[in-house]
Design a protein around this motif. Structure first.
Motif, PDB file in Angstrom:
ATOM      1  N   UNK A 238       0.970  -1.366   0.040  1.00 33.36           N
ATOM      2  CA  UNK A 238      -0.043   0.095   0.205  1.00 33.36           C
ATOM      3  C   UNK A 238       0.831   0.990  -0.034  1.00 33.36           C
ATOM      4  N   UNK A 239       1.790   1.480  -1.099  1.00 34.18           N
ATOM      5  CA  UNK A 239       2.543   2.505  -1.278  1.00 34.18           C
ATOM      6  C   UNK A 239       1.602   3.650  -1.225  1.00 34.18           C
ATOM      7  N   UNK A 240       2.042   4.940  -0.897  1.00 29.70           N
ATOM      8  CA  UNK A 240       1.125   6.191  -1.009  1.00 29.70           C
ATOM      9  C   UNK A 240       2.059   7.310  -1.398  1.00 29.70           C
ATOM     10  N   UNK A 241       1.522   8.426  -1.303  1.00 30.19           N
ATOM     11  CA  UNK A 241       2.241   9.457  -2.177  1.00 30.19           C
ATOM     12  C   UNK A 241       3.515  10.058  -1.503  1.00 30.19           C
ATOM     13  N   UNK A 242       3.865   9.598  -0.311  1.00 31.91           N
ATOM     14  CA  UNK A 242       5.060   9.807   0.228  1.00 31.91           C
ATOM     15  C   UNK A 242       6.171   8.915  -0.230  1.00 31.91           C
ATOM     16  N   UNK A 243       5.777   7.548  -0.743  1.00 33.76           N
ATOM     17  CA  UNK A 243       6.778   6.624  -1.478  1.00 33.76           C
ATOM     18  C   UNK A 243       6.735   6.611  -2.937  1.00 33.76           C
ATOM     19  N   UNK A 244       5.685   7.195  -3.487  1.00 31.46           N
ATOM     20  CA  UNK A 244       5.697   7.238  -4.920  1.00 31.46           C
ATOM     21  C   UNK A 244       5.240   8.563  -5.803  1.00 31.46           C
ATOM     22  N   UNK A 245       5.296   8.909  -6.977  1.00 32.73           N
ATOM     23  CA  UNK A 245       4.986   9.779  -7.486  1.00 32.73           C
ATOM     24  C   UNK A 245       4.023   9.130  -8.684  1.00 32.73           C
ATOM     25  N   UNK A 246       2.742   9.963  -8.638  1.00 35.65           N
ATOM     26  CA  UNK A 246       1.808   9.254  -9.637  1.00 35.65           C
ATOM     27  C   UNK A 246       2.035   9.958 -11.114  1.00 35.65           C
ATOM     28  N   UNK A 247       2.591   9.245 -12.138  1.00 35.95           N
ATOM     29  CA  UNK A 247       3.181   9.665 -13.250  1.00 35.95           C
ATOM     30  C   UNK A 247       2.085   9.848 -14.431  1.00 35.95           C
ATOM     31  N   UNK A 248       1.298   8.971 -14.565  1.00 33.95           N
ATOM     32  CA  UNK A 248       0.141   8.968 -15.537  1.00 33.95           C
ATOM     33  C   UNK A 248      -1.244   8.174 -14.984  1.00 33.95           C
TER      34      UNK A 248
END
Length: 391
Positions: A238-248
Motif C-alpha cells: 500500500x504505497x502512498x504519495x510519500x513513497x511514489x509519484x503518480x506519473x500517469x
C-alpha cells in the motif's frame, strides 16, 4: 557512565524502580522536551508550517538513526512500530504460491501470526529451523533448510521478547548472502541494548521500535531497507504519495530510497522524540551500555539463582532480558504486587511464545529487563520484595 547524572535526567527514576525496559523504557527529559517543544510549535504556527520550519531537524533524524546501525540516510524509514515495519517489509516481497519462508521457533509472536496468516491466504510454506540443545536456532539446520527448500525469505528475531536469548543473526546473514536469499531481521528488542550493525548482519530489512531500549516514545519505529531492495524496486503493497509519484493514469514511479516505505502522514512530534532518543544513546555509547547492562544482569541472575529461582533464559549469549518462573504462583498477581511496591516488570504468557514455553514447561514467565540507568541498590530492593512474594 555517570549514573547519577543519567538518573537525574530521567524523571521516573525518582519514584519507580523500572525493570520493564523490554516493554517501554523510561524516557530521558531531553526526549520528552523535544516532543513538547514540537507540539508547542505546531500549536503556534500550524502542523504543515511547523514541519516546514523544522525541515532540517526532521531530516537529521535519518542521519542519527543511520549512524546508530551503520548505514546511510537513504536506507532508513520512519514508521509507527516494529510490527508495522515488519509488515511493510513483508508486503513488498512478491511471494508466489508454494514459496517458502524459513523462520525459527523463537521468533516473536506477531511475526509468527503474520507468517501463519500469509500461509493461510497465499498457500505459502512456513518452515521452522530446529532449535539447538544450547538454546536458539540451530545454524546448521538453518543452512540445511535453506539448501533443501530455497526459501523466498529467511526471517529471524534477534532477541526474542520472552527470553534473554541472542540469536546468531550475523551467521544467518552470511548464509543468506551466499544464497541470494532475502533476509528480514526483527531487532525490536536489540536496538538500544545490543550492537546492531546492518553491514555485519547483511540483512535486507531490519525492523525496530523506539520505546524499548532506545528509550524513545511509544508509537514510533523504523525500518532499515537495503540497497538491494531499493534498487530492485520492491514496493510496500500500500504505497502512498510519500513513497511514489503518480506519473500517469495507470503508472507511478517509486522513490529510490527507504522512504518509499513511509506514509505521507507522519507524527513529527514522535519523530523528533525518536531523534532525541538516538542522540542520547549515541552520547551514552553502545559499548558503555553493553558493559553496564552486563554488570547489572550478571548481578541479578546470580542473586536469583542463589536463592532458588529458576532462570528460563537459554543460549550461549544472553541479553538484558531475564526471565524466571515461580511454580504455584500466578504471574499477573506477582507483577501487580511488585507494582504496588513501585517496581515495574512484565509478564510473558504462554500464548506469547507457544513453542518455547511448551518446551520449558511453563505457562508464564516474569520478565525483568534492567537498563544502564538502573542501579545495584535497586536490584537489592527488588530481590527482597520478590523473595517475600515467592514465600
Amino acid at each position: 557512565m555517570n549514573i547519577e547524572k543519567l538518573r537525574a535526567e530521567t524523571t521516573g527514576c525518582s519514584t519507580k524502580i523500572h525493570f520493564n525496559n523490554a516493554g517501554a523504557a523510561l524516557m530521558p527529559s531531553s526526549v520528552v522536551d523535544s516532543m513538547k517543544d514540537y507540539l508547542d510549535l505546531e500549536a503556534k504556527v500550524g502542523g504543515y508550517e511547523a514541519a516546514d520550519q523544522e525541515k532540517a531537524a526532521i531530516r537529521n533524524f535519518y542521519g542519527v538513526m543511520a549512524k546508530w546501525i551503520n548505514t546511510d540516510e537513504r536506507n532508513i524509514a520512519f514508521t509507527s512500530s516494529a510490527t508495522n515495519s515488519f509488515a511493510r517489509a513483508l508486503s513488498s516481497i512478491p511471494f508466489e504460491k508454494d514459496d517458502s519462508i524459513l523462520i525459527a521457533n523463537e521468533d516473536y509472536i506477531s511475526n509468527q501470526l503474520a507468517f501463519l496468516a500469509m500461509q493461510k491466504r497465499f498457500d505459502l510454506k512456513i518452515i521452522r529451523a530446529r532449535s539447538s540443545s544450547k538454546g536458539g536456532v540451530d545454524v546448521g539446520d538453518m543452512k540445511l533448510q535453506m539448501d533443501k527448500h530455497h526459501p523466498r525469505l529467511v526471517s529471524l528475531t534477534h532477541i526474542p521478547t520472552n527470553s534473554g536469548l541472542v540469536q546468531p543473526v550475523e551467521e544467518i546473514g552470511k548464509l543468506c548472502k551466499e544464497r541470494n536469499i532475502l533476509y528480514l531481521v526483527d531487532a525490536c528488542q536489540s536496538v538500544g541494548q545490543w550492537p546492531v550493525d546492518v553491514k555485519k548482519i547483511q540483512c535486507d530489512f531490519l525492523s525496530a521500535t523506539f520505546r524499548k531500549f532506545l528509550r524513545g516514545p511509544r508509537g514510533a519505529g523504523f525500518l532499515y531497507v537495503s540497497d538491494r531492495v531499493i534498487n530492485e524496486k520492491l514496493d510496500p503493497l500500500f504505497i502512498d504519495m510519500r513513497g511514489a509519484t503518480w506519473t500517469s493514469a495507470d503508472q507511478y514511479t517509486s522513490r529510490m530510497d527507504a522512504q518509499r516505505f513511509e506514509d505521507w502522514e507522519i507524527p513529527y512530534a514522535l519523530l523528533m522524540g525518536s531523534r532525541a532518543a538516538v542522540d542520547y544513546a549515541l552520547k551514552a555509547g553502545i559499548d558503555q551500555i553493553v558493559k553496564r547492562n552486563k554488570i547489572l544482569c550478571d548481578l541479578l541472575r546470580n542473586k536469583l539463582q542463589s536463592i532458588g529461582f529458576e532462570l528460563l533464559d537459554q543460549g550461549e549469549t544472553l541479553s538484558s532480558i531475564i526471565t524466571t518462573h515461580i511454580p504455584g504462583k500466578d504471574g499477573t498477581t506477582i507483577m501487580h504486587e511488585l507494582r504496588k511496591k513501585n517496581i515495574n516488570t512484565s509478564i510473558s504468557y504462554k500464548d506469547y511464545a507457544v513453542i518455547d514455553f511448551e518446551k520449558k514447561g511453563v505457562d508464564w514467565a516474569l520478565r525483568i529487563s534492567p537498563h544502564y540507568y538502573n542501579t545495584e541498590e535497586e536490584i537489592e530492593i527488588f530481590m527482597d520484595v520478590l523473595t517475600a512474594l515467592k514465600n
